[in-house]
Write a protein that holds these residues in place. Structure first.
Motif, mmCIF file in Angstrom:
data_model
loop_
_atom_site.group_PDB
_atom_site.id
_atom_site.type_symbol
_atom_site.label_atom_id
_atom_site.label_comp_id
_atom_site.label_asym_id
_atom_site.label_seq_id
_atom_site.Cartn_x
_atom_site.Cartn_y
_atom_site.Cartn_z
ATOM 1 N N ALA A 35 -19.880 31.811 62.185
ATOM 2 C CA ALA A 35 -19.852 30.379 62.528
ATOM 3 C C ALA A 35 -18.414 29.882 62.579
ATOM 4 C CB ALA A 35 -20.669 29.573 61.515
ATOM 5 N N HIS A 36 -17.595 30.284 61.616
ATOM 6 C CA HIS A 36 -16.194 29.833 61.598
ATOM 7 C C HIS A 36 -15.414 30.401 62.780
ATOM 8 C CE1 HIS A 36 -12.015 29.336 60.293
ATOM 9 N NE2 HIS A 36 -12.495 28.254 59.689
ATOM 10 N N GLU A 37 -15.671 31.673 63.094
ATOM 11 C CA GLU A 37 -14.987 32.304 64.229
ATOM 12 C C GLU A 37 -15.319 31.581 65.538
ATOM 13 O OE1 GLU A 37 -15.153 36.530 66.637
ATOM 14 O OE2 GLU A 37 -15.557 36.537 64.491
ATOM 15 N N VAL A 38 -16.597 31.310 65.760
ATOM 16 C CA VAL A 38 -17.012 30.625 66.993
ATOM 17 C C VAL A 38 -16.461 29.199 67.015
ATOM 18 C CG1 VAL A 38 -19.008 29.751 68.279
ATOM 19 C CG2 VAL A 38 -19.048 32.059 67.343
ATOM 20 N N ALA A 39 -16.531 28.501 65.882
ATOM 21 C CA ALA A 39 -16.012 27.136 65.812
ATOM 22 C C ALA A 39 -14.514 27.117 66.104
ATOM 23 C CB ALA A 39 -16.299 26.526 64.444
ATOM 24 N N SER A 40 -13.779 28.091 65.605
ATOM 25 C CA SER A 40 -12.326 28.161 65.851
ATOM 26 C C SER A 40 -12.027 28.380 67.324
ATOM 27 C CB SER A 40 -11.699 29.286 65.018
ATOM 28 O OG SER A 40 -11.765 28.978 63.654
ATOM 29 N N GLU A 41 -12.802 29.261 67.963
ATOM 30 C CA GLU A 41 -12.616 29.502 69.397
ATOM 31 C C GLU A 41 -12.861 28.234 70.202
ATOM 32 O OE1 GLU A 41 -15.152 32.746 70.539
ATOM 33 O OE2 GLU A 41 -14.121 34.159 69.228
ATOM 34 N N LEU A 42 -13.947 27.538 69.865
ATOM 35 C CA LEU A 42 -14.273 26.306 70.592
ATOM 36 C C LEU A 42 -13.257 25.208 70.322
ATOM 37 C CD1 LEU A 42 -18.136 26.316 70.044
ATOM 38 C CD2 LEU A 42 -16.916 26.786 72.186
ATOM 39 N N ALA A 43 -12.834 25.082 69.077
ATOM 40 C CA ALA A 43 -11.846 24.061 68.728
ATOM 41 C C ALA A 43 -10.531 24.323 69.449
ATOM 42 C CB ALA A 43 -11.636 24.028 67.216
ATOM 43 N N THR A 44 -10.097 25.572 69.472
ATOM 44 C CA THR A 44 -8.859 25.932 70.166
ATOM 45 C C THR A 44 -8.956 25.596 71.653
ATOM 46 O OG1 THR A 44 -8.383 27.674 68.578
ATOM 47 C CG2 THR A 44 -7.279 27.831 70.709
ATOM 48 N N ALA A 45 -10.099 25.899 72.253
ATOM 49 C CA ALA A 45 -10.299 25.587 73.672
ATOM 50 C C ALA A 45 -10.240 24.080 73.920
ATOM 51 C CB ALA A 45 -11.632 26.147 74.150
ATOM 52 N N ALA A 46 -10.581 23.303 72.899
ATOM 53 C CA ALA A 46 -10.553 21.842 73.035
ATOM 54 C C ALA A 46 -9.220 21.253 72.582
ATOM 55 C CB ALA A 46 -11.687 21.229 72.216
ATOM 56 N N GLY A 47 -8.269 22.102 72.202
ATOM 57 C CA GLY A 47 -6.965 21.621 71.758
ATOM 58 C C GLY A 47 -6.988 21.080 70.337
ATOM 59 N N ALA A 48 -7.936 21.532 69.558
ATOM 60 C CA ALA A 48 -8.060 21.066 68.176
ATOM 61 C C ALA A 48 -8.095 22.275 67.250
ATOM 62 C CB ALA A 48 -9.336 20.227 68.018
ATOM 63 N N ALA A 49 -8.335 22.013 65.976
ATOM 64 C CA ALA A 49 -8.472 23.079 64.984
ATOM 65 C C ALA A 49 -9.668 22.757 64.101
ATOM 66 C CB ALA A 49 -7.204 23.204 64.143
ATOM 67 N N VAL A 50 -10.160 23.771 63.432
ATOM 68 C CA VAL A 50 -11.302 23.603 62.530
ATOM 69 C C VAL A 50 -10.794 23.042 61.203
ATOM 70 C CG1 VAL A 50 -13.105 24.822 61.250
ATOM 71 C CG2 VAL A 50 -12.620 25.439 63.611
ATOM 72 N N GLY A 51 -11.433 21.982 60.762
ATOM 73 C CA GLY A 51 -11.103 21.387 59.469
ATOM 74 C C GLY A 51 -12.138 21.772 58.431
ATOM 75 N N GLU A 52 -12.413 20.849 57.525
ATOM 76 C CA GLU A 52 -13.341 21.109 56.423
ATOM 77 C C GLU A 52 -14.793 21.183 56.901
ATOM 78 O OE1 GLU A 52 -14.048 17.705 53.731
ATOM 79 O OE2 GLU A 52 -12.888 16.535 55.187
ATOM 80 N N VAL A 53 -15.599 21.855 56.114
ATOM 81 C CA VAL A 53 -17.029 21.937 56.387
ATOM 82 C C VAL A 53 -17.665 20.606 55.998
ATOM 83 C CG1 VAL A 53 -19.199 23.059 55.740
ATOM 84 C CG2 VAL A 53 -17.126 24.429 56.038
ATOM 85 N N LEU A 54 -18.445 20.033 56.915
ATOM 86 C CA LEU A 54 -19.138 18.776 56.630
ATOM 87 C C LEU A 54 -20.579 19.008 56.213
ATOM 88 C CD1 LEU A 54 -17.727 16.643 59.585
ATOM 89 C CD2 LEU A 54 -16.923 16.715 57.196
ATOM 90 N N THR A 55 -21.269 19.910 56.908
ATOM 91 C CA THR A 55 -22.659 20.219 56.553
ATOM 92 C C THR A 55 -22.955 21.687 56.832
ATOM 93 O OG1 THR A 55 -23.559 19.699 58.757
ATOM 94 C CG2 THR A 55 -23.517 17.899 57.155
ATOM 95 N N ILE A 56 -23.890 22.220 56.063
ATOM 96 C CA ILE A 56 -24.405 23.569 56.296
ATOM 97 C C ILE A 56 -25.921 23.491 56.197
ATOM 98 C CG2 ILE A 56 -24.509 25.968 55.502
ATOM 99 C CD1 ILE A 56 -21.832 25.480 54.072
ATOM 100 N N VAL A 57 -26.596 23.991 57.217
ATOM 101 C CA VAL A 57 -28.058 24.076 57.209
ATOM 102 C C VAL A 57 -28.399 25.539 57.390
ATOM 103 C CG1 VAL A 57 -30.194 23.376 58.336
ATOM 104 C CG2 VAL A 57 -28.279 21.769 58.195
ATOM 105 N N GLU A 58 -29.242 26.056 56.492
ATOM 106 C CA GLU A 58 -29.587 27.470 56.526
ATOM 107 C C GLU A 58 -31.053 27.667 56.881
ATOM 108 O OE1 GLU A 58 -29.446 31.292 53.554
ATOM 109 O OE2 GLU A 58 -30.037 29.373 52.728
ATOM 110 N N GLY A 59 -31.302 28.713 57.640
ATOM 111 C CA GLY A 59 -32.664 29.149 57.924
ATOM 112 C C GLY A 59 -32.738 30.643 57.650
ATOM 113 N N VAL A 60 -33.663 31.064 56.813
ATOM 114 C CA VAL A 60 -33.824 32.478 56.483
ATOM 115 C C VAL A 60 -35.109 32.967 57.122
ATOM 116 C CG1 VAL A 60 -34.105 34.165 54.636
ATOM 117 C CG2 VAL A 60 -32.629 32.173 54.289
#
Length: 110
Positions: A35-60
């Motif tokens: 999730a962090h890797e994908v978020a970083s790629e998307l943020a970089t493409a948008a000219g931003a960076a990944v900051g703190e985690v706001l929410t986590i939802v898990e499904g097992v």
């Protein structure tokens, strides 16, 4: 209850992991890293960076057996062997990160 004749039917057999806890922990760690890797790629493409985690939802989830169709059951051999296979332990996470300014984030790091 006794079995009549020389045949009987077993249905609804399912296999699972006796104690999936350790496997789920490994899957959680991998899911969060992904999730962090994908978020970083998307943020970089948008000219931003990944900051703190706001929410986590898990499904097992784990693999569920697929029932055989009635016609397949009728044609199955009486001595059908049980083949070895794999059991899947899966963890899905949805993570929401704060987006931060890429320039400000880089300056803050160093």
């Amino acid at each position: 209850a006794g079995a009549g004749g020389s045949s009987f039917t077993i249905s609804g057999v399912s296999f699972g992991v006796a104690d999936p806890g350790e496997l789920q922990t490994l899957a959680r760690k991998a899911a969060m890293a992904n999730a962090h890797e994908v978020a970083s790629e998307l943020a970089t493409a948008a000219g931003a960076a990944v900051g703190e985690v706001l929410t986590i939802v898990e499904g097992v989830a784990s693999g569920t057996p697929r029932p055989m169709m009635m016609t397949e059951m009728r044609t199955a051999k009486a001595s059908t062997p049980v083949a070895t296979g794999e059991q899947t332990v899966r963890v899905d996470v949805t993570v929401t990160y704060r987006l931060v300014d890429a320039v400000g984030e880089a300056a803050a790091r160093g």
